[in-house]
Design an enzyme around this catalytic site. Structure first.
Site, PDB file in Angstrom:
ATOM      1  N   ILE A  12      57.114  11.168 -49.730  1.00 44.45           N
ATOM      2  CA  ILE A  12      56.794   9.852 -50.308  1.00 44.45           C
ATOM      3  C   ILE A  12      56.353  10.021 -51.768  1.00 44.45           C
ATOM      4  CG2 ILE A  12      55.371   7.768 -50.063  1.00 44.45           C
ATOM      5  CD1 ILE A  12      55.216   8.521 -47.021  1.00 44.45           C
ATOM      6  N   ASP A  31      49.860  19.592 -56.547  1.00 49.39           N
ATOM      7  CA  ASP A  31      50.421  19.858 -55.225  1.00 49.39           C
ATOM      8  C   ASP A  31      50.198  21.335 -54.912  1.00 49.39           C
ATOM      9  OD1 ASP A  31      52.336  20.105 -52.953  1.00 49.39           O
ATOM     10  OD2 ASP A  31      52.974  18.123 -53.608  1.00 49.39           O
ATOM     11  N   SER A 124      47.883   4.774 -43.030  1.00 50.63           N
ATOM     12  CA  SER A 124      48.967   4.747 -42.053  1.00 50.63           C
ATOM     13  C   SER A 124      48.698   3.675 -41.003  1.00 50.63           C
ATOM     14  CB  SER A 124      49.035   6.112 -41.365  1.00 50.63           C
ATOM     15  OG  SER A 124      49.811   6.034 -40.205  1.00 50.63           O
ATOM     16  N   TYR A 149      44.694  13.428 -36.730  1.00 53.03           N
ATOM     17  CA  TYR A 149      45.366  13.005 -37.969  1.00 53.03           C
ATOM     18  C   TYR A 149      45.039  11.538 -38.262  1.00 53.03           C
ATOM     19  CZ  TYR A 149      49.138  10.683 -40.473  1.00 53.03           C
ATOM     20  OH  TYR A 149      49.840   9.858 -41.313  1.00 53.03           O
ATOM     21  N   LYS A 153      42.785   9.500 -41.433  1.00 55.61           N
ATOM     22  CA  LYS A 153      43.190   8.333 -42.240  1.00 55.61           C
ATOM     23  C   LYS A 153      42.130   7.239 -42.118  1.00 55.61           C
ATOM     24  CE  LYS A 153      47.128   9.869 -43.806  1.00 55.61           C
ATOM     25  NZ  LYS A 153      47.186  10.251 -45.218  1.00 55.61           N
ATOM     26  N   TYR A 177      51.088   2.592 -44.281  1.00 58.42           N
ATOM     27  CA  TYR A 177      52.544   2.752 -44.138  1.00 58.42           C
ATOM     28  C   TYR A 177      52.951   2.590 -42.685  1.00 58.42           C
ATOM     29  CZ  TYR A 177      51.864   5.809 -48.301  1.00 58.42           C
ATOM     30  OH  TYR A 177      51.513   6.368 -49.502  1.00 58.42           O
ATOM     31  N   ASN A 179      56.905   3.180 -40.798  1.00 61.71           N
ATOM     32  CA  ASN A 179      57.688   4.409 -40.602  1.00 61.71           C
ATOM     33  C   ASN A 179      58.684   4.629 -41.748  1.00 61.71           C
ATOM     34  OD1 ASN A 179      56.593   3.704 -37.902  1.00 61.71           O
ATOM     35  ND2 ASN A 179      57.749   5.496 -37.259  1.00 61.71           N
ATOM     36  N   ASN A 198      59.589  16.565 -36.339  1.00 69.13           N
ATOM     37  CA  ASN A 198      58.878  15.816 -35.295  1.00 69.13           C
ATOM     38  C   ASN A 198      59.328  14.365 -35.278  1.00 69.13           C
ATOM     39  OD1 ASN A 198      56.985  17.909 -34.548  1.00 69.13           O
ATOM     40  ND2 ASN A 198      56.033  17.571 -36.542  1.00 69.13           N
TER      41      ASN A 198
END
Ligand code: UFG
Length: 338
Positions: A12, A31, A124, A149, A153, A177, A179, A198
């Site tokens: 993204i 990064d 998310s 996870y 968030k 977000y 998908n 995944n």
């Protein structure tokens, strides 16, 4: 604006950097490349038509972050960096909490020291947990996440919300977000997961390419139109444009806003398989298997707030998503390795 993107070489992040540059912004990337490749940034520069200043560093590294903020006049931050595999987080909870929370705290402390008070965060739809009803609206109560996870968030949303309460000069946009799939229309950048994917779309593209034997459809006894799970798939370029609009919003407003980025349309797993085969003229062999633990029947957005506040609306349809995902796969059968 000068915009720092953490995790800007990821799926993204890379698409967002291109859209930011097209909108006239200067992009700085930090990064650590644990789940991304420097080659992605080279291609971002090619697509954006200008250089990207990049730092190879971990956002948890306070000294490195201090250096980045000292060397650049940063106007706003988009915080993408983080570990993101749902299943892995169940087995490695400490690693997920440590990494995702520590990086956010270090980033925000550095921002505070440098008086940078605008942040857009990659949240998310997972924070909604198991929904009582769909479509999901931002003001719905989040009853709890189903994995570490998701909790990271959720907790980061709370941390950023708390910063705004303490200092109302901050501007925080929490983007939830749905998908994200697809790839840049050029076929030059796209999703490049480590190992066996995944998520549904990268798995489908590898099956269609003959690199994996068949798709396992996780359950066909959900309460949906064909029994397979329903999700709100959004083209990654539409999602990227949502970040550009969120930065513009953050520059004009203070406070904390939660905003869904989705299309508002739910498609089932078999809808996606059928659309992919039709759009690309390829076969995707599949078998129905057991449900995957933690999956919900249906999850899709009410995207009205994004349109009202940001003037943003998804423009690309499922055919575009399938076509662009396949173009990326066929042009880059081994991802950024060529
Ligand atoms: N699915 C399959 N077979 C596969 C992979 C997925 O049938 O091999 C199905 C899933 O059961 C689900 C749908 O395809 O019904 C989508 O699954 P994904 O793994 O692609 O995506 P999820 O909706 O499970 O999760 C995604 C992101 C998470 C995020 C969540 C938010 O991967 O990071 O959306 O709702 F938290």
């Amino acid at each position: 604006m000068n915009i720092l993107t953490t995790g800007g070489a990821g799926f993204i992040g890379s698409h967002t950097c291109v859209e930011l540059m097209k909108a006239g912004h200067h992009v700085i990337v930090v990064d650590n490349y644990v789940n991304s490749q420097p080659e992605a940034l080279r291609r971002v520069e090619e697509l954006g038509g200008m250089p990207v200043k990049s730092y190879t560093a971990d956002v948890c590294d306070a000294e490195a972050m201090e250096r980045i903020f000292s060397e650049n006049e940063i106007d706003a931050v988009i915080h993408f960096a983080g570990l993101k595999a749902v299943g892995e987080s169940v087995h490695q909870p400490l690693r997920y909490y440590r990494n995702n929370l520590d990086s956010t705290l270090t980033l925000c402390e550095t921002m505070e020291r440098h008086g940078v008070k605008r942040i857009v965060f990659s949240s998310s739809a997972t924070v909604y947990g198991v929904p009582d009803e769909v479509p999901l609206r931002e003001d719905m109560f989040c009853k709890g996440c189903t994995n570490p996870y998701g909790w990271t968030k959720y907790m980061i949303e709370k941390i950023l919300g708390g910063i705004v309460e303490a200092d109302p000069e901050w501007s925080v946009v929490l983007l939830r977000y749905f998908n994200p799939i697809g790839a840049h229309e050029s076929g030059r950048i796209g999703e490049n997961p480590n190992g066996i994917p995944n998520n549904l779309m990268p798995y489908i593209t590898k099956v269609a390419a003959g690199q994996l034997d068949h798709l396992s459809v996780f359950g066909n006894d959900y309460a949906t139109h064909d029994g397979t799970g329903v999700r709100d798939y959004i083209h990654v370029v539409d999602l990227a444009k949502g970040h550009v609009d969120a930065c513009a919003y953050a520059a004009q407003h203070t406070g904390c806003e939660i905003i869904n980025l989705g299309t508002g349309i739910g498609y089932s797993v078999l809808d996606i398989v059928n659309a992919f085969e039709k759009a690309n003229g390829v076969k995707v062999p599949y078998v129905i298997t057991d449900r995957r633990p933690g999956d919900v029947d249906a999850c899709y957005a009410d995207p009205a707030k994004a349109e009202a506040l940001l003037g943003w609306k998804a423009e690309r349809n499922l055919e575009d998503m399938c076509r662009d995902a396949w173009r990326w796969q066929t042009m880059n059968p081994n991802g950024y390795k060529g």
